[in-house]
Design an enzyme around this catalytic site. Structure first.
Site, PDB file in Angstrom:
ATOM      1  NE  ARG A 142      -9.312   0.749   8.931  1.00 41.95           N
ATOM      2  CZ  ARG A 142     -10.527   0.782   8.371  1.00 41.95           C
ATOM      3  NH1 ARG A 142     -11.469  -0.060   8.776  1.00 41.95           N
ATOM      4  NH2 ARG A 142     -10.804   1.629   7.417  1.00 41.95           N
ATOM      5  CD  GLU A 154      -8.856  -3.739   5.328  1.00 42.78           C
ATOM      6  OE1 GLU A 154      -9.670  -2.868   4.989  1.00 42.78           O
ATOM      7  OE2 GLU A 154      -7.823  -3.491   5.939  1.00 42.78           O
ATOM      8  CD  GLU A 165      -2.863   1.189   2.404  1.00 42.23           C
ATOM      9  OE1 GLU A 165      -3.200   0.106   2.897  1.00 42.23           O
ATOM     10  OE2 GLU A 165      -3.341   2.284   2.776  1.00 42.23           O
TER      11      GLU A 165
HETATM   12  N1  LUZ Z   1      -5.289   2.587   4.417  1.00 43.79           N
HETATM   13  C1  LUZ Z   1      -5.458   3.882   4.740  1.00 43.79           C
HETATM   14  C2  LUZ Z   1      -6.081   1.620   4.888  1.00 43.79           C
HETATM   15  O1  LUZ Z   1      -4.693   4.729   4.291  1.00 43.79           O
HETATM   16  N2  LUZ Z   1      -6.485   4.208   5.535  1.00 43.79           N
HETATM   17  C3  LUZ Z   1      -7.327   3.307   6.055  1.00 43.79           C
HETATM   18  O2  LUZ Z   1      -8.241   3.665   6.780  1.00 43.79           O
HETATM   19  C4  LUZ Z   1      -7.117   1.947   5.731  1.00 43.79           C
HETATM   20  N3  LUZ Z   1      -7.894   0.999   6.235  1.00 43.79           N
HETATM   21  C5  LUZ Z   1      -7.665  -0.273   5.937  1.00 43.79           C
HETATM   22  C6  LUZ Z   1      -6.622  -0.585   5.085  1.00 43.79           C
HETATM   23  N4  LUZ Z   1      -5.847   0.345   4.573  1.00 43.79           N
HETATM   24 MO1  MOS Z   2      -4.838  -2.698   3.031  1.00 45.72          MO
HETATM   25  S1  MOS Z   2      -4.304  -3.243   4.876  1.00 45.72           S
HETATM   26  O1  MOS Z   2      -6.411  -2.506   2.855  1.00 45.72           O
HETATM   27  O2  MOS Z   2      -3.750  -2.395   1.919  1.00 45.72           O
END
Ligand code: LUZ
Ligand code: MOS
Length: 764
Positions: A309, A718, A231
């Site tokens: 979160r 998720e 990510e």
């Molecule tokens: N990524 C993010 C995430 O930047 N913000 C989020 O709230 C999130 N939640 C789940 C997975 N990735």
């Molecule tokens: Mo994610 S933990 O939704 O890349």
């Protein structure tokens, strides 16, 4: 929704012909990148000696921090994270220098010959160290409601504990981090990257190279898995590869081997949690107070969003009249921890579920009933004031009881445990209530680009990244459904910053929601124009006067529903539209409305909706060895109107297994010097096919929910991860069956066989 295609790359995958990053567009003069990374957790750099490496035949160049032409900071904010450090080493695995060479072997060999001189400093490794040193990122987060102290005073029971979820979890995507870079003739670069975020890779590379964003193109066909690991952090490797190509002026491939990947990339955050929990004799929850400490590692990365979160999920599926949740993101000298499916949710949820399990034991209540008794009911508010609009847990749990024959199962387990001396069984129960949306509101936007070509075939680009979850199939089916054509008419293109700019990461379970809605928006624009064309066509060719609202797109045909015998083939209509100078391309855009959260008071609605569900697992343990086997798992899952039931089911199976691995066998800890004790799959144990329960039933409850997204579907990435935690609670209860003295069970997280055995020994 039914589809004529099962999996867009299925045939390619099973015949081994699908291609991943670094497997196509390979130029003949491709160079390879070797990484010199730190093997020490904290130090001051005295000098980096590159001469020996540089002089090896076949080595093109060696790159260190001072070669970076742009701004040497890849952080989103809050801190400064150098791509390559100039002065300080902050963690084991930190990239310090790059080698560009003719082949990978040479590049790796040369990287090993780079000599880094440093002065070792004392690192902070553990959460306890960080807490003792008050080493925190940013301000402490506090979310509260009610009067917690009053509630503790008045409640019938108060329990307190410290929960150590201090093992990390490795994403272990099949395809390691990689990026190939091709220099363009105008000074720009094209990056083929294994990233969940084309935008992050583009931005980070542009900043490092001091180039405008439009000089960097990022293109992604598919990933061999990601789970959050790509990510934010895939951008680091993209920028490093971009730098290598920029300095060498050659096309380069940076592709990590497994061990390098495991050492140098961030994991799921270890957490330490203190909780205090109040409940009454009747089983009603009164108050929850917890302090959450997350090990963020050496740079902040996504730690703040992950911590938030966790705070948002500490209530889990239950209404508490009084709450105070405090969160700290700790700065330590370990690899920056990052996103992993669930994103802090599991670490917020688990301690609360453990407290509930303990409360059930104290009250001698059924752990199922105490949960049901405290579920949110419709229109109650969470501790951060979000309205829980469509809570249906109780209904779902009735289905779960029915499907698993819960009462019978309980009887059977009791009988089994009476009849067997050394093998014991236990049941684990867990609901899931998971908030869907990026909690950073602006990220909840998506776009898409559709071209209908003259022959009636369709090219679809959208902001989502295909990483095995078949977001491509789901979004193609949204478009196919809207235009009334077969999916086989649609080609889903690579994700490319030139066709879809400013794409959000494919993350937070939102891939289908935001990009599917954007594709729907583009497709509706085209449908509107084609409807006009059909009206004109019917008039011209059949002297038929049709009303716009009567024209339907169905089964590859367009027709007036009042004159169904006259039908136009889709391809014929498209060609007609083209000949009549009608635009057959459309851009679509979508953003999720109503995600408003006020971070000055910590109140608001950070999510579009919640996904609900429940899970029961049956575990069998050998009390002499601590070994165990998961026997049965039943899941009920709220998918509203699934875009593709088979794909969603696949996601639920996979998420369960990943969550089950997390709480049972996946152990990843640091030694006192900050080295991981497991750096390859030979020492890091993940579930295999032998760990899958023989009975594994998923019931996707097909009820249309108002709280849903594209075509009434709900996200699936998720939320089902949480079900896996039922494995831990099943072990806990199996152990409790030999708890003659009624002691407190101390079962470690993850509950490895060794941990199970220790927990049993401690009961003697
Ligand atoms: N990524 C993010 C995430 O930047 N913000 C989020 O709230 C999130 N939640 C789940 C997975 N990735
Ligand atoms: Mo994610 S933990 O939704 O890349």
């Amino acid at each position: 929704m039914k589809s004529d295609v099962k999996h867009l790359s299925g045939l390619l995958h099973v015949t081994g012909t699908s291609r991943f990053t670094g497997e196509e567009h390979l130029p003949s003069n491709l160079y390879f990148v070797g990484i010199k990374y730190s093997n020490i957790a904290k130090a001051k750099i005295i000098g980096i000696e590159t001469k020996i490496a540089e002089n090896i035949k076949g080595v093109k160049c060696v790159i260190i921090a001072k070669d970076i032409p742009g701004i040497n900071n890849i952080s989103h904010g809050l801190d400064i994270q150098p791509l390559l450090p100039e002065n300080n080493i902050e963690y084991v695995g930190q990239p310090l220098a790059l080698v560009v060479a003719e082949n990978q072997e040479l590049a790796d060999k040369a990287a090993n010959l780079i000599d880094v001189k440093y002065e070792e400093l004392k690192p902070i490794i553990t959460l306890d160290d960080a807490i003792a040193n008050e080493s925190y990122y940013d301000a402490v987060r506090i979310i509260e409601k009610g009067n917690i102290e009053e509630a503790f005073k008045n409640a019938d029971f108060v329990i307190e504990d410290i929960v150590e979820m201090t093992s990390a979890q490795e994403q272990l995507y099949l395809e390691t981090q990689r990026t190939m870079v091709i220099p363009d003739d105008d000074g720009g670069f094209t990056l083929y990257s294994s990233t969940q975020s084309t935008t992050d890779a583009q931005k980070m590379t542009a900043k490092i190279l001091n180039l405008p964003q439009n000089k960097i193109t990022v293109d992604v066909k598919r990933l061999g898995g990601a789970f959050g690991g790509k990510e934010f952090q895939a951008g680091i490797w993209a920028a490093l590869a971009g730098l290598a190509s920029y300095i060498s002026q050659e096309p380069v491939l940076l592709s990590l081997d497994r061990i390098t990947d495991m050492i140098t990339t961030g994991k799921r955050h270890p957490f330490k949690i203190n909780y205090k929990f109040a409940f009454n004799k009747n089983g009603k929850f009164q108050a929850l107070k917890s302090e959450l400490y997350a090990n963020g590692g050496a740079f902040v990365d996504l730690s703040i969003a992950i911590l938030e979160r966790a705070l948002f999920h500490s209530d889990h599926a239950y209404f508490f009249p009084n709450v105070k949740i405090t969160g700290y993101a700790c700065k330590t000298n370990v690899v920056p921890n990052t996103a992993f499916r669930g994103f802090g949710g599991p670490q917020g949820i688990f301690p609360t579920e453990l407290a509930i399990e303990r409360a059930a034991k104290i009250l001698k209540m059924d752990p199922m009933e105490i949960r049901i008794k405290n579920f949110y009911t419709e229109n109650q508010k969470t501790h951060y004031d979000m309205i829980v609009k469509e809570a249906v847990d109780e209904e779902m749990f009735n289905i779960l009881k029915e499907n698993s024959q819960y009462l019978q199962l309980k009887e059977d387990v009791k009988k089994f445990n009476e009849e067997n001396e050394f093998i014991k069984q236990g049941i684990g129960i867990i609901p899931s209530k998971f908030g869907v949306s990026f909690t950073a509101g602006f990220l909840n936007q998506g776009s898409a680009l559709i071209w209908i070509y003259g022959d009636g075939t369709i090219s679809l680009s959208h902001g989502g990244i295909e990483m095995g979850q078949q977001v491509n199939l789901k979004i193609a089916s949204v478009v196919a459904n809207n235009l009334g054509v077969n999916i086989s008419r649609i080609r889903v293109e690579t994700a490319n910053t030139k066709r879809v700019g400013n794409a959000s990461p494919t993350a937070a379970s939102t891939g289908s929601d935001i990009n599917g809605n954007a594709a729907l928006n583009a497709s509706m624009k085209l449908k509107k124009r084609l409807t006009e064309a059909a009206k004109k066509y019917l008039k011209e060719n059949h002297q038929q006067d049709s009303k716009i609202e009567n024209i339907l797109f169905k089964d590859e045909k367009i027709f007036d529903k009042t004159v169904p015998e006259i039908k136009i083939n889709f391809a014929v209509l498209v060609n007609y539209a083209y000949m009549n100078t009608i635009d057959l391309g459309a851009h679509g855009y979508y953003y999720t409305e109503g995600i408003i959260f006020d971070r000055t008071v910590w109140k608001g609605s950070p999510f579009n909706y919640f996904v609900y569900g429940g899970c029961i697992s049956l575990m069998e343990i050998d009390i002499l060895t601590g070994e165990y086997q998961l026997k049965k798992t039943y899941i009920v899952h709220d998918s509203s109107k699934s875009l593709n039931e088979e794909i969603d089911k696949g996601q639920i199976y996979g998420a369960f297994v990943q969550g089950y691995g997390y709480c049972t066998m996946e152990e990843l800890v640091y030694d006192e010097k900050g080295n991981f004790k497991a750096i390859s799959p030979s020492t890091y144990k993940v579930p295999t096919i032998y760990d899958i329960p023989k009975t594994f039933e998923i019931d996707m409850i097909d009820i249309e929910r108002d709280e849903s997204s594209v075509l009434k579907s709900k996200a699936v990435g998720e939320p089902p991860f949480i079900y896996g935690l039922s494995g831990w609670f099943a072990l806990y209860n199996a152990i409790d069956s030999v708890n003659q003295k009624n002691k407190k069970i101390s079962l470690k997280f993850p509950a490895t066989p060794e941990a199970v055995l220790i927990a049993i020994e401690n009961l003697k």
